[in-house]
Design an enzyme around this catalytic site. Structure first.
Site, short mmCIF file in Angstrom:
data_model
loop_
_atom_site.label_atom_id
_atom_site.label_comp_id
_atom_site.label_asym_id
_atom_site.label_seq_id
_atom_site.Cartn_x
_atom_site.Cartn_y
_atom_site.Cartn_z
N ASP A 222 0.84 -1.19 0.00
CA ASP A 222 0.00 0.00 0.00
C ASP A 222 0.88 1.25 0.00
OD1 ASP A 222 -2.73 1.17 0.38
OD2 ASP A 222 -1.82 1.93 2.22
N GLU A 277 14.70 -15.29 -0.16
CA GLU A 277 15.13 -16.38 0.72
C GLU A 277 14.10 -17.52 0.76
OE1 GLU A 277 15.71 -14.80 4.60
OE2 GLU A 277 17.16 -13.28 3.95
#
Length: 568
Positions: A222, A277
């Site tokens: 956002d 990751e």
């Protein structure tokens, strides 16, 4: 651009990479308005889980959930009090886990909202900041400043809130005296965080990991162009609306010090390292109101976010020449950085496109439509909306759908002021109606209480009577319905791999500037935005049309219609 046929000009070449997010169709779920399982009139996570089959039948690849975190709901959950918990309005963390598990079992990926520009004023950090002294570590999490004037009675600068009114609120200190001011680019209940603070950065990386560990497939960020403000917070005379779009890329009042500062890119590079990751191609998409498009494309460079919402098509409206320029410039900007282009026509912040496109000026974008305003032509608006949808779903890249657009839902344009909830309505004294009209709960069953949204018939916003004929059960398996049009379009988009194809304009079809004709893989797309008709080539099989083609005139595309033709 290279020529692909004597009369065609290629504007986009399919990338070699085939990650899911490059061509995905993603469905936005606005939780409070999707489905209510407990009868309180507010949609919830169990309600969403119970209706995931609808998304599978529709044919989307993923869903994006608007905020469901613990919040006082000043701005419908975009004021987060706890990023690691579910608001009781929507359920529990166990409900969130159950939703994720079922979605993944059905083959749907799940993207959740992340709100990093600001927190709620009920967040533990802000409560501590208000109780602490000026200059304290607690206040350093936010943008507290001394006021101007002899006694600090004036705000630190002249910035306006996006929701109207000034962007600063003064606090009362512990001793009862008027104190510092804090910045809130949105509502006063949404204080802006200080992203120069290392603890803020560490906290959000931990929030990312919290949800990634629970299995989410990505984040919609956002106000991704926010967070970092210009050094010194200088005065600025401009005003920012919810969705900014400008062909020239200009900003009223000069350079905007609130948004699109260089420092945001360092944050996103750090976040990208976190996502990388994790297995499974986790993604981030930016909600960034940034012009011009090459500047927006900087957010989706290879080491930053994966996608950015492209609002230019949304704000262009019903204008073929401008749409062609937007399509050309979108591919040019995003292809230059190796990113997919996204396409969106509606979301929870704008008047639904079935209503916008039925206005006397179908390129306008009002901030809400009320009973005293000029009303859209519902039939024309839906016809244009269906044509616009087939246009964007045929474009290479990723497409976003807003819940209910597959039903052809219009905005609720007759809401009484007494039921409105949008902070923009109250902060502007009603001069901006705000976004309630596009957030009305969905109709699932025509003959059920609240059209099947809630078992008790309760709804947090009233539904229009005319929505009964647009309910899911009425449209399912009904030839020619908008729901069946979407289902067919998404099936054909997948079967013909249109989301990962090339795009070449096909001027041999028509030289009329109100007609857009292009080829994506083996499909010719003809979108007639004009008043006349367009003749299709003699060869090829019509796959889909946004409006019925006249008997005996299958090779003619009428006004406000888009047709997909399989080339032979």
């Amino acid at each position: 651009m290279t020529s692909t046929a004597p009369d065609r000009v290629r504007v986009h070449t399919a990338p070699a990479d085939a990650q899911w997010w490059r061509s995905a169709v993603i469905y936005q779920v606005y939780p409070r308005s999707f489905a209510d399982s407990d009868g309180d009139g507010i949609g919830d996570l169990p309600g969403i889980t119970a209706h995931l089959d609808h998304l599978v039948e529709l044919g989307v690849d993923a869903l994006w959930l608007s905020p469901f975190y613990r919040s006082p709901q000043v701005d419908a959950g975009y004021d987060v009090a706890d990023y690691r918990d579910v608001d009781p309005l929507f359920g529990t963390l166990a409900d969130a886990d159950a939703l994720l598990e079922r979605a993944h079992r059905l083959g749907l990926r799940v993207i959740v909202d992340l709100v990093p520009n600001h927190t709620s004023d009920e967040h533990a950090w802000f409560r501590a900041a208000r109780a602490a002294a000026p200059g304290s570590p607690e206040r350093a999490h936010y943008l507290f400043r001394d006021g101007r004037g002899e006694h600090g009675e004036l705000p630190p600068n002249n910035w306006e809130s996006v929701f109207g009114g000034r962007a600063w609120t003064r606090v009362t200190e512990a001793d009862g005296t008027p104190g510092q001011w804090y910045l809130h680019l949105f509502d006063a209940g949404q204080p802006d965080l200080n992203w120069e603070n290392a603890e803020v950065r560490a906290e959000f990386e931990d929030v990312l990991r919290f949800w990634l560990d629970r299995g989410v497939d990505g984040f919609r960020v956002d106000v991704a162009h926010g967070m970092v403000k210009a050094e010194g917070l200088p005065d600025w005379s401009g005003h920012v609306a919810m969705i900014e779009g400008d062909e020239q890329g200009t900003v009223p009042g000069g350079t905007n010090p609130m948004f699109d500062q260089e420092g945001v890119h360092e944050i996103f590079r750090a976040w990208r390292r976190v996502l990388d990751e994790y297995p499974g191609e986790r993604v981030m998409v930016a909600e960034a109101w940034v012009d011009p498009l090459p500047r927006l494309a900087r957010y989706v460079r290879p080491d930053e976010l994966h996608q950015a919402f492209n609002f230019d098509v949304l704000v262009t409206g019903w204008d073929a020449a401008r749409l062609r320029r937007v399509i050309d410039s979108s591919f040019a900007a995003n292809d230059a950085v190796g990113a997919p282009t996204t396409w969106v026509l509606s979301n929870h912040d704008v008047v639904r496109h079935a209503s916008r496109l039925g206005l006397p000026d179908p390129t306008s974008r009002p901030n809400g439509i009320g009973p005293d305003d000029v009303q859209p032509d519902a039939e024309l608006g839906l016809r244009r909306a269906r044509a616009a949808t087939l246009l964007v779903l045929a474009l290479p890249g990723s497409a976003y759908l807003y819940q209910g657009e597959e039903l052809g839902l219009p905005d609720h344009t007759s809401l009484d002021p007494s039921v409105r909830t949008d902070p923009a309505f109250f902060r502007t004294g009603g001069t901006e109606l705000g976004r309630d009209g596009c957030r009305v709960p969905l109709p699932w069953r025509a003959d059920a209480p609240a059209y099947g949204f809630s078992p008790t018939g309760a709804t947090w916003l009233p539904q229009p009577d005319e929505w009964a004929r647009l309910a899911v059960d009425v449209q399912r398996d009904q030839a020619g319905s908008t729901l069946e049009l979407y289902r067919a379009a998404l099936r054909l988009r997948r079967d013909h791999a249109l989301g990962s194809g090339d795009l070449s304009w096909a001027p041999e079809v028509s030289t009329d500037p109100t007609v857009l004709a292009f080829v994506d893989r083996d499909v010719l797309v003809v979108a007639n935005l004009g008043e006349g008709s367009v003749q299709l080539p003699d060869d090829g099989h019509v796959l889909l049309s946004s409006a019925p083609l006249a008997a005996g005139a299958e090779r003619t595309v009428p006004a406000a219609t888009t047709v997909w033709v399989e080339l032979r």
